[in-house]
Design a protein around this motif. Structure first.
Motif, mmCIF file in Angstrom:
data_model
loop_
_atom_site.group_PDB
_atom_site.id
_atom_site.type_symbol
_atom_site.label_atom_id
_atom_site.label_comp_id
_atom_site.label_asym_id
_atom_site.label_seq_id
_atom_site.Cartn_x
_atom_site.Cartn_y
_atom_site.Cartn_z
ATOM 1 N N THR A 100 0.835 -1.207 0.000
ATOM 2 C CA THR A 100 0.000 0.000 0.000
ATOM 3 C C THR A 100 0.868 1.254 0.000
ATOM 4 O O THR A 100 0.571 2.225 -0.699
ATOM 5 N N LEU A 101 1.971 1.229 0.768
ATOM 6 C CA LEU A 101 2.898 2.364 0.783
ATOM 7 C C LEU A 101 3.538 2.573 -0.590
ATOM 8 O O LEU A 101 3.667 3.713 -1.054
ATOM 9 N N ARG A 102 3.925 1.479 -1.250
ATOM 10 C CA ARG A 102 4.522 1.590 -2.595
ATOM 11 C C ARG A 102 3.526 2.181 -3.580
ATOM 12 O O ARG A 102 3.879 3.036 -4.391
ATOM 13 N N ILE A 103 2.290 1.728 -3.526
ATOM 14 C CA ILE A 103 1.261 2.251 -4.434
ATOM 15 C C ILE A 103 1.023 3.738 -4.160
ATOM 16 O O ILE A 103 0.961 4.551 -5.094
ATOM 17 N N ALA A 104 0.921 4.104 -2.891
ATOM 18 C CA ALA A 104 0.708 5.511 -2.532
ATOM 19 C C ALA A 104 1.880 6.379 -3.001
ATOM 20 O O ALA A 104 1.682 7.474 -3.538
ATOM 21 N N ALA A 105 3.098 5.881 -2.818
ATOM 22 C CA ALA A 105 4.276 6.636 -3.261
ATOM 23 C C ALA A 105 4.272 6.783 -4.786
ATOM 24 O O ALA A 105 4.559 7.857 -5.318
ATOM 25 N N GLY A 106 3.946 5.701 -5.482
ATOM 26 C CA GLY A 106 3.890 5.753 -6.943
ATOM 27 C C GLY A 106 2.855 6.747 -7.432
ATOM 28 O O GLY A 106 3.128 7.546 -8.343
ATOM 29 N N ILE A 107 1.672 6.724 -6.832
ATOM 30 C CA ILE A 107 0.622 7.679 -7.215
ATOM 31 C C ILE A 107 1.075 9.108 -6.918
ATOM 32 O O ILE A 107 0.861 10.020 -7.717
#
Length: 90
Positions: free
Chosen positions: A70-77
């Motif tokens: 979830t952190l990776r997805i949030a950072a990517g977004i």
């Protein structure tokens, strides 16, 4: 110490910092002949160390409560949003 992981973190942060606004501000401060370059180096280094310490603290805290994916997805977004804003701002 995990040397490979160290190099990945070092390279990621190093290349992310090259040419960014922080480095450009440091260049401008160092270009002032009336100021000590060592003072600019020390102040900029301390600022980056403090900012990194805050990032590590917040990341460790977030990692306890939010799954890594979830952190990776949030950072990517977040990166995509900043990039899009940069491309299309007036």
């Amino acid at each position: 110490m995990d040397g490979k992981f160290f190099l990945v973190v070092f390279a990621s942060v190093f290349f992310a910092e090259i040419g960014d606004k922080t480095q450009l501000a440091t260049v401008l401060f160092a270009a002032d002949d009336e100021r000590s370059r060592w003072l600019v180096f020390a102040a900029a280094s301390l600022a980056l160390i403090l900012a990194t310490a805050i990032g590590v603290f917040v990341g460790a805290l977030a990692g306890r409560h939010i799954p890594p994916n979830t952190l990776r997805i949030a950072a990517g977004i977040g990166f995509i949003a900043i990039g899009t804003w940069t491309l299309f701002r007036a």
